[in-house]
Structures are given as structure tokens and as C-alpha cells.
Scaffold this motif. Structure first.
Motif, PDB file in Angstrom:
ATOM      1  N   SER A  69     -13.215  18.250   5.655  1.00 12.45           N
ATOM      2  CA  SER A  69     -12.161  18.436   4.812  1.00 12.45           C
ATOM      3  C   SER A  69     -12.350  19.545   3.816  1.00 12.45           C
ATOM      4  CB  SER A  69     -11.700  17.386   4.023  1.00 12.45           C
ATOM      5  OG  SER A  69     -11.432  16.224   4.949  1.00 12.45           O
ATOM      6  N   ASN A  70     -11.512  20.325   3.414  1.00 18.30           N
ATOM      7  CA  ASN A  70     -11.845  21.326   2.296  1.00 18.30           C
ATOM      8  C   ASN A  70     -11.546  20.745   1.033  1.00 18.30           C
ATOM      9  OD1 ASN A  70     -12.693  23.578   3.947  1.00 18.30           O
ATOM     10  ND2 ASN A  70     -10.647  24.501   4.123  1.00 18.30           N
ATOM     11  N   VAL A  71     -12.196  21.060  -0.076  1.00 21.72           N
ATOM     12  CA  VAL A  71     -12.018  20.322  -1.287  1.00 21.72           C
ATOM     13  C   VAL A  71     -12.448  21.528  -2.393  1.00 21.72           C
ATOM     14  CG1 VAL A  71     -12.671  18.211  -0.791  1.00 21.72           C
ATOM     15  CG2 VAL A  71     -14.561  19.598  -1.459  1.00 21.72           C
ATOM     16  N   ALA A  72     -11.909  21.356  -3.481  1.00 22.74           N
ATOM     17  CA  ALA A  72     -12.253  22.339  -4.694  1.00 22.74           C
ATOM     18  C   ALA A  72     -13.227  21.719  -5.800  1.00 22.74           C
ATOM     19  CB  ALA A  72     -11.437  23.146  -5.048  1.00 22.74           C
ATOM     20  N   PHE A  73     -14.570  22.119  -5.858  1.00 19.30           N
ATOM     21  CA  PHE A  73     -15.106  21.493  -6.942  1.00 19.30           C
ATOM     22  C   PHE A  73     -15.341  22.626  -7.934  1.00 19.30           C
ATOM     23  CE2 PHE A  73     -17.707  17.518  -5.867  1.00 19.30           C
ATOM     24  CZ  PHE A  73     -16.775  17.170  -4.933  1.00 19.30           C
ATOM     25  N   PRO A  74     -15.698  22.097  -9.400  1.00 20.62           N
ATOM     26  CA  PRO A  74     -15.715  22.983 -10.640  1.00 20.62           C
ATOM     27  C   PRO A  74     -16.736  24.031 -10.250  1.00 20.62           C
ATOM     28  CG  PRO A  74     -15.693  20.795 -11.406  1.00 20.62           C
ATOM     29  CD  PRO A  74     -15.931  20.760  -9.617  1.00 20.62           C
ATOM     30  N   TYR A 124     -20.945  13.582  -7.530  1.00 19.96           N
ATOM     31  CA  TYR A 124     -19.537  12.965  -6.942  1.00 19.96           C
ATOM     32  C   TYR A 124     -19.961  11.697  -6.012  1.00 19.96           C
ATOM     33  CZ  TYR A 124     -15.252  12.579  -4.373  1.00 19.96           C
ATOM     34  OH  TYR A 124     -13.993  11.986  -3.888  1.00 19.96           O
ATOM     35  N   ARG A 133     -18.872   2.132   5.133  1.00 20.80           N
ATOM     36  CA  ARG A 133     -17.427   2.498   5.500  1.00 20.80           C
ATOM     37  C   ARG A 133     -17.036   3.816   4.712  1.00 20.80           C
ATOM     38  NH1 ARG A 133     -13.612  -1.446   7.117  1.00 20.80           N
ATOM     39  NH2 ARG A 133     -14.392  -3.291   7.606  1.00 20.80           N
TER      40      ARG A 133
ATOM     41  N   LYS B   4     -12.535  -6.505   3.606  1.00 21.30           N
ATOM     42  CA  LYS B   4     -12.079  -5.310   3.964  1.00 21.30           C
ATOM     43  C   LYS B   4     -10.613  -5.255   2.712  1.00 21.30           C
ATOM     44  CE  LYS B   4      -9.500  -7.424   7.694  1.00 21.30           C
ATOM     45  NZ  LYS B   4     -10.355  -7.699   9.038  1.00 21.30           N
ATOM     46  N   ASP B  34     -10.407  14.274  -9.068  1.00 20.57           N
ATOM     47  CA  ASP B  34     -11.231  13.378  -9.882  1.00 20.57           C
ATOM     48  C   ASP B  34     -11.876  14.403 -10.924  1.00 20.57           C
ATOM     49  OD1 ASP B  34     -12.975  11.451 -10.907  1.00 20.57           O
ATOM     50  OD2 ASP B  34     -13.533  10.983  -8.704  1.00 20.57           O
ATOM     51  N   ILE B  43     -12.143  17.909  -9.874  1.00 22.53           N
ATOM     52  CA  ILE B  43     -12.474  18.108  -8.272  1.00 22.53           C
ATOM     53  C   ILE B  43     -11.231  17.807  -7.728  1.00 22.53           C
ATOM     54  CG2 ILE B  43     -13.752  17.045  -6.757  1.00 22.53           C
ATOM     55  CD1 ILE B  43     -15.609  16.199  -9.039  1.00 22.53           C
ATOM     56  N   ILE B  44     -10.522  18.706  -6.892  1.00 21.68           N
ATOM     57  CA  ILE B  44      -9.730  18.669  -6.042  1.00 21.68           C
ATOM     58  C   ILE B  44     -10.238  17.981  -4.718  1.00 21.68           C
ATOM     59  CG2 ILE B  44      -7.710  19.666  -5.014  1.00 21.68           C
ATOM     60  CD1 ILE B  44      -7.847  21.778  -7.056  1.00 21.68           C
ATOM     61  N   LYS B  45      -9.958  16.746  -4.484  1.00 26.14           N
ATOM     62  CA  LYS B  45     -10.220  16.032  -3.515  1.00 26.14           C
ATOM     63  C   LYS B  45      -9.480  16.512  -2.087  1.00 26.14           C
ATOM     64  CE  LYS B  45     -11.153  11.554  -4.676  1.00 26.14           C
ATOM     65  NZ  LYS B  45     -10.905  10.196  -5.003  1.00 26.14           N
ATOM     66  N   PRO B  46      -9.916  15.955  -0.901  1.00 25.31           N
ATOM     67  CA  PRO B  46      -9.560  16.294   0.186  1.00 25.31           C
ATOM     68  C   PRO B  46      -7.824  16.287   0.634  1.00 25.31           C
ATOM     69  CG  PRO B  46     -11.193  15.053   0.821  1.00 25.31           C
ATOM     70  CD  PRO B  46     -11.304  15.056  -0.896  1.00 25.31           C
ATOM     71  N   TYR B  49      -6.437  18.424  -1.964  1.00 25.79           N
ATOM     72  CA  TYR B  49      -6.528  20.052  -1.572  1.00 25.79           C
ATOM     73  C   TYR B  49      -5.660  20.501  -0.416  1.00 25.79           C
ATOM     74  CZ  TYR B  49      -8.658  24.571  -1.621  1.00 25.79           C
ATOM     75  OH  TYR B  49      -9.027  26.027  -1.704  1.00 25.79           O
ATOM     76  N   ASP B 330      -9.117  -1.262  11.101  1.00 22.70           N
ATOM     77  CA  ASP B 330      -8.909  -2.695  11.012  1.00 22.70           C
ATOM     78  C   ASP B 330      -8.367  -3.100   9.537  1.00 22.70           C
ATOM     79  OD1 ASP B 330     -11.242  -2.528   9.649  1.00 22.70           O
ATOM     80  OD2 ASP B 330     -12.449  -3.890  10.763  1.00 22.70           O
TER      81      ASP B 330
END
Lengths: 479, 479
Positions: A69-74, A124, A133, B4, B34, B43-46, B49, B330
Motif C-alpha cells: 500500500s502507498n502511504v505518505a510519511f513526513p 510508526y 495479526r 478478536k 496519524d 502520516i497519510i495511512k494506506p 492515501y 474471522d
């Protein structure tokens, strides 16, 4: 000569005369880059960026296909964070650009402009990985990074460059090893099959590995002048960063384990390989699969009735088939020929009154200069085939060159002589001692490029010290 | 409850209780961003993004379709270069992050990390534009920029943010004006038709225009809480920058003329609009056209034989039609419902043993919560239609909300009362005097959002001073 010829393409230095100047001339004359105002920075111009964008799009597709997955970190890293992994900070701190002020305010802590982003991802991951998981984490980002280099050259070594950097975390060392392998394979596939640049795959010696890595895998390519270029690297970190950053997870038995990590990057440096592997004394040669324009239509005697109309009709007819463009400007055909040869456009399509009469066009290959008359009704079949022939030919030519420029040395005299007289890759056995590696570098300026996956036994003893050899290494002078 | 369920989605604050907290909760819980380590970075997460990437891809397509080329200019600007245009430096210098050291070496001149790139493009254009034949220059770049803000919020105002910035040069003022209009149109099209966010199009007042611009065009949108968000701007520079940077060209008569320039930008801020226009108390709502996942299959009673197989078969069947995913983990269906509602996935497809028996699925809309039983053989026809219905409904709801939240004020009492009790946009006449604009801001905290292209005469006199009115202005509290 009239005004329009003022812009006639300037000549470039012959590569035999001065390879470094030839390189600089090509990047300028082919409109790839210009120099930025701050030392060592570059402006990637439309044509250069269009090539990079094609490489980027293809690699991005492969990165996503393999589940990332693409992300953008600072881009900013607090100094204290950069210092957390000891080998890493030693490797990168000398090249860091430091931000010390925000507006008028002096900052309490200096901030590094990222030279690479391991510590940001580690920080992170330490907060976001808790359980088995949560693994694996398969992240990638397309980013600009800064390394304050003393000597810079466009694409090859610039203060700021563009790349993708993958950062992954896995449950086991074995999973991380598989990822490291897999991504090297993705790079090799891209560089060989899209950029038509053959690569050697192998492992870096400990001396040449990434600062903080357990080991580094690399693809190495050979430039026209016989020097090597590191073209993509994939690092296995083991649990080194995880221990420094406390990245732990609870396994299925509820026991705490360190994560195992990798990172891998391919940068705008690869544009340098493209130029120096395929280019010639008329300029750039771009492999069809990544060429922004695969075929350029140049009308001949376009002032004659019907020529321009026919040429534009041809463009419309071909544009769903290949990436085709037309230059219908009032510049002379000779100017256009030079311009698009300089830019390395794979195929020129000439069409003049006689061709229209005969219902044909002339196809001119950039790689060999060969001309071919093709009937209009055959063109849609022929053109894509020709592009594939050019793609294969470029790869084969580069491979032949690399083979020709790969020698064996069994002692230091042979090593030095070959390097001086011929350059290229030298296959030589190594005892595994860093002292020999350092001595070779000191005496010859050649460095170990990789310990290839495909090992051969070219001698029984180390090329340097004569003791028992452990591995075969590819050595070369390198960019 | 077993292990879970530990990850059961945390509740978010209701937007009626605390809109700012609701926003922060959504960006965290929907896995968009985050916080970075350096103040105000993100931080732009998956997932975040992937949404931005869809916006980016669509906008990039439009930018190329309108004849622009992508380039990459450096992130570094020497201080002296930043100071060349006087209004511009006054506007941006207070927010600049300054690099003062490269490695161990103190730099002779401070370097700004770009807050925007006008001066870099101007410097380049001054060296590369000579003749009318070199015009227009239509460049764009996707870049990260830094503004050292005091108060920051993810997407809305971050120290580093991502955007595209177009920079163009033209022969005439009129050509530049056309470009400024055209690109505002491109933004409006993207935001209305892909993000389903209705916008007001208009011109900024001189007080609110870009530092160095002749005028600024803007699209303004209204958030759920009645505050406005500037969602994209397009600036006409006239020849101001060209004069400061000596960007001249020889026209067809051989006379020297200044170039006329524009710039235009749309940033990750637009993600804030997306969240605050469509979101609700269950989380994010993503319009189908830009949703990374348009439909999520959630198998019901998946432990029963055949359910998972059927669900995966359904995924395979749909995946060329829409962006579909499946959660075969699950985790409990209830957890999955919450998770994908939080993420704003437009449609949930439920499939359990009873559905399989009846050869149907249940479609649940994220926007209205409505359920619909659809026969499997109708699904391929129904699902794309449903996605379009959701897209239209989101736009219509946002438009209804904006209309409802748009009021007229003819005097300051009315203005203040409306703003306090209701918020939203206030349409009021203005004399054109900056003193009135400043007074309104001081007394109400509302700012002029735009002088709309679609003018109405809602009164004859200025809402503030009572003198003759010149224009109608939209006012609002804004992000």
C-alpha cells in the motif's frame, strides 16, 4: 538560413572524447533536466519527467500487485529520532540538510530533511504493531529525499532526488528474507524488461551494505563507458531496527517477539542508467516500452497540398495503437530529425508527397538508423512489431556489451591491467576479508559491486591475498 | 467476548456535541492519518492515501488533457530568490522552515523549504523564455510543501502538505486570464463531480488574494458545521512576477514584452472537505467515484459450508465492474459492519446461507442505511446504478445543506445574528472598501469567501457602512 534555424540542435561531445561531458550534454540537449538554484539540485523538465513517470507508473503497478500500500510519511525527522539506530545515523548524518528555524523561531531540536525514512517507519511501526495479526505491514511511498553531497551530477547524484522507498515489517526473519528477494526480483524485472538494461543480481558485501542492514541485495548494471551503476537495492534488516525502536508483537502463543523488517528503493538514478546504457553520439535512445512518444510523424514537404492533412489523419489512426505524436511545425525536416534523434524517440515516421502517392510511409529506427518502407495498410501490423524489435535489440546490445566488458582476474596484476585497459566488470574470487576489499579499492578504485547469486569458481584463491577463496565477486569502477 | 473483539471500533464523538473532536476522531478511526513526530506533520495511512491517490489520478488526467506537462522542481529555495517579489516574500517568509546546515557545514545562505514554488518557476522561465514561440509554458508539479503554522490539524492545516501546483506563462494578460478561468473550472468539475461537494465559484477580495497575485479565483465549499473551506485557488499574476524576475520575450514584431503568468493549486486540504461535507456520526462517507473500495462483501455465517466460497466467487465476478473487496476474516459481522461504515465504503454486500438459497444478496447503502435485496442475476446491472445514485444523493444532500445554510444580511445586526444562530454562508452587499471587510472580520470573525461570478443584488447598500454597494460577497467563518 532563416530565423527558425537558430534553434538548430547544438552538437554534443562525442562519448569517446569525454564521456562525462557527453552525459552532461545529453541530459541538457535532450531536455531532461536543468540545474536548480541550490547546489546539486535539479529541475526535471517535461520530457525527463514523462520518462520517469512511465517508469514510476510501471513500478507502482508492480508494487501494488505484490500487495503493498502507498502511504505518505513526513519529510521531517527530529534529530533524536534519527540517532536511535547507531549504524544508521553514522551512515547518514554527514549528508543531512538541517532545518533549524521555523519562521522567526529557533527550533528547540534540529530537524533533518529525510535522507531516507527508516526511522520514521520504525517509529510508526513501534506504535502500531501489537499482534501477529498486524503483520505483515507492506508500505511504500513515492518521495523526495535529500543528501547533502559534495559532488553532484544530474540523476546520478543530486542533493535532492526522487524515489520510492518500501518499508515492511514481518513476523519472522524468513518472511523478511522472502520479501527482500521478491522486491529485488520486481526491480530486476522492471529494469530488464522495461528499461532494456541487463542487471546482475547479488548481495552486497558487509562493507557496501546499507547502514543498519543485516544484508543488502542489489541489481548492478554496466554503463557504456565500462563503469557500473547500482540500480536498485533491497535490504534485510533482521530485527536490528526492531530492537532499536522496540517493535514487538505478541505471537500466536502470546509471547512477545521482535518484528523483522526490510526496505527497498529505486530512484531517479535509474534515469542515469537509461542514458548511459542506450545513448549514443546522436543523443538519447529511449526503449519503446517506457518512451513517452514511441513514434514521431515528420511530414516531408509539408507545404505541398494534402501532406499535413494526411499526416494528421495518420496520427489519429495510430494513436490508440502506440504513443504517437506529430511535428507539424514549420521547422525544417532536418531540424526535426535531429531533435527527435536527440530525444531518443524509437521510431520516426516520414511521410511526403511521394509516399502519399505510393500509399506508404518510411519508418526510421532510432537504435540502428535503418529505414524501412511500409505500405499504409501494413502499418498497424508492422509498427507495434518494430517497437518490440527495437526493445529486444536494445536489451541484446546492452547484454552483448556487458558480456564483452566482463573479464576474469585471478591475481592483482591481471585485475589492474584489465581495469586500466578495458574497464567493465571483473569477476574475481575473494576470501571474504574486508582488508582485501579495502586494498583493492585503494589500489584500483574499483569496488565490490556484488556477490552474484549465480556463483562460478574462476580460481581457488583470493585475487588479493592468495588465501583460500570463499566467493566470486563482481568488481568495477562505479558511479 | 473473545480476543478478536478487542479491536472493536471505538466510538467517535457525536458531531453535534463537538465538531472538532468528531473530525479528529474520524480521521483517526477511519485510518486516514496519524500524527508525525515533528509538530503539525502527518502520516497519510494506506486508506487515506488511496483516497488521495484517486483524487490525484483524476485531477492529473484533467491537467494533462488541458495540455499541461508534469515537471519536478527542487524543494529548496535560496533566501535571496524568495525575496525577489516583495508582496510574495511578505506573505510567505513568516511561515518558512529554514535549512541552515548541510552535514557539518554552515551554509553561506539560508535555504527555504518551499512554501510554494512561484519563485523557482519564475527563475526558470526568465532563463528559458525568449520568443513568443516559447509560449505558453504550461507546467504542473505534484509536490510537498512546508508552511510553519502555529495551529495545525490533519489535512486542514498541516506543516507539510501535498498538492499540485500549476505554473504557467503566457504572451498576453488575456491568455493568462483564460488559463486562470479554465483551471478554476477544472477544480470545480473535480470537486463537484468526483468529490460530490458543491462549490461557489468567484474571485477573492484584494485582502484575501494570493501574495503577489493580480487576482485570485477560488472555489468555496460549506462544511457540515456551517464553516467554509477554500477548496482550490487559481491566481492571475499579470506581469507582476515577470517584472520582478525579468521574464520577457520577443513578440512577432521583434519587440520585447513581459510574460503574463498564472498559478493554481489544489491540496490534501480537500480531504478535509470530503470528511466534513459527507461524514456523519458513524464516520466517513466516501463518494463512490473516488472510493478506493466501492463495495465491500461481508459474508454472513461464513463458517457454514459454501458461504465463503460463494462470497469469493462473487468478488471475482464483480471485480472488473466495480472496485470490490471482501472481508473473509474471522471477525464478527458486526465488527465488519462498523469498520466499513467508519471507513465510509459506499455499499456493503451481505451474503449468508439464506441469501445463497434465494440466489440473492443484500445491498446496504452507507449514505442512507437503506437495505435492498437484489437477485444475483440482477446484481451486475444494479450495483453500478446504485453507486451512481449514491454519488448523486451525496451531492444533492450537500447542496441542500448549503442552500439551507445560505442567508442574506442587509445590515450588521442581521449579519451577526444569522452568523451566531445559524452560521453558514451570508450573502451581503459590499462597498469594495477594505476597511469594511476588516471591520466585519473583527466584529464577527467571518471573512469574505468570494465575490461570486453569479452576482445578485440583495440590497443597494454595503452591509457594513451603508454606502453604495458595488458587489455581492459571500461571507462565512472559515477553516
Amino acid at each position: 538560413m532563416g530565423k527558425k534555424n537558430k534553434q538548430f540542435v547544438e552538437k554534443i561531445t562525442a562519448m569517446e572524447d569525454d564521456f562525462a561531458q557527453w552525459y552532461t550534454d545529453v541530459v541538457k540537449q535532450a531536455d531532461l533536466v536543468d540545474y536548480g538554484q541550490v547546489r546539486g539540485t535539479m529541475i526535471i523538465k517535461p520530457y525527463g519527467y514523462a520518462i520517469w513517470e512511465n517508469i514510476k507508473d510501471e513500478l507502482d503497478r508492480k508494487i501494488k500487485q505484490t500487495g503493498h500500500s502507498n502511504v505518505a510519511f513526513p519529510m521531517f525527522i527530529p534529530e533524536s529520532l534519527l540517532q536511535k539506530e547507531k549504524d544508521h545515523v553514522v551512515g547518514f548524518a554527514p549528508e543531512v540538510a538541517w532545518v533549524t528555524h521555523g519562521g522567526d523561531e529557533e527550533l528547540a531540536e534540529r530537524i533533518a530533511v529525510r535522507p531516507t525514512s527508516e526511522v520514521l517507519f520504525c517509529d510508526y511501526y513501534s506504535k502500531n504493531i501489537h499482534s501477529y495479526r498486524d503483520l505483515p505491514k507492506l508500505y511504500n511511498q513515492w518521495a523526495n529525499v535529500v543528501r547533502w553531497e559534495k559532488t553532484t551530477r544530474p540523476f546520478l547524484r543530486s542533493s535532492e532526488f526522487h524515489w520510492q522507498e518500501g518499508h515492511t515489517a514481518h513476523a519472522t526473519d524468513e518472511d523478511a528474507a522472502k520479501e527482500t528477494d521478491r522486491m529485488l526480483g520486481v526491480y530486476a524485472d522492471l529494469v530488464e524488461n522495461y528499461l532494456a538494461v541487463p542487471v546482475l543480481k547479488g548481495r552486497k558485501t558487509d562493507k557496501e551494505k546499507f547502514a543498519g542492514a543485516k544484508y543488502t541485495l542489489t541489481i548492478e548494471s554496466l554503463m557504456h563507458d565500462g563503469k557500473a551503476l547500482q540500480s536498485g537495492t533491497s535490504h534485510h534488516f533482521g530485527s536490528g531496527f526492531a530492537e532499536a525502536f522496540d517493535i514487538t508483537y505478541l505471537d500466536e502463543n502470546g509471547e512477545s517477539q521482535f518484528a523483522h523488517q526490510t526496505s527497498w528503493g529505486l530512484s531517479t538514478r535509474i534515469m542515469g542508467a537509461l542514458i548511459m546504457v542506450h545513448g549514443d553520439n546522436r543523443g538519447l535512445v529511449v526503449p519503446p516500452r517506457i518512451a513517452p512518444t514511441q513514434a514521431m510523424i515528420v511530414p516531408i514537404a509539408q507545404h505541398k497540398e494534402g501532406v499535413l492533412d494526411k499526416a494528421y489523419t495518420l496520427r489519429d489512426q495510430l494513436q490508440d495503437l502506440v504513443r504517437v505524436d506529430i511535428d507539424g511545425s514549420d521547422k525544417m525536416p532536418g531540424w526535426k530529425f535531429n531533435e527527435y534523434e536527440m530525444k531518443g524517440i524509437p521510431v520516426r515516421i516520414e511521410m511526403g508527397p511521394k509516399d502519399i502517392e505510393k500509399e506508404q510511409v518510411v519508418l526510421v529506427r532510432r537504435d540502428t538508423g535503418e529505414k524501412e518502407f511500409v505500405a499504409l495498410h501494413d502499418l498497424e501490423a508492422r509498427l507495434p512489431l518494430l517497437l518490440e524489435e527495437i526493445q529486444s535489440n536494445l536489451y541484446q546490445k546492452a547484454l552483448d556489451h556487458r558480456n564483452e566488458m566482463t573479464s576474469v582476474a585471478t591475481n592483482m596484476e591481471e585485475f589492474k591491467q584489465t581495469l586500466d585497459q578495458k574497464g567493465g566488470f571483473i569477476k574475481a574470487m575473494w576470501c571474504g576479508d574486508v582488508a582485501c576489499e579495502e586494498k583493492i579499492k585503494e589500489e584500483t578504485t574499483a569496488t565490490s559491486r556484488c556477490i552474484p547469486f549465480e556463483q562460478e569458481t574462476v580460481a581457488d584463491t583470493c585475487v588479493c591475498c592468495g588465501k583460500e577463496a570463499k566467493e566470486m565477486v563482481y568488481w568495477a569502477k562505479a558511479y
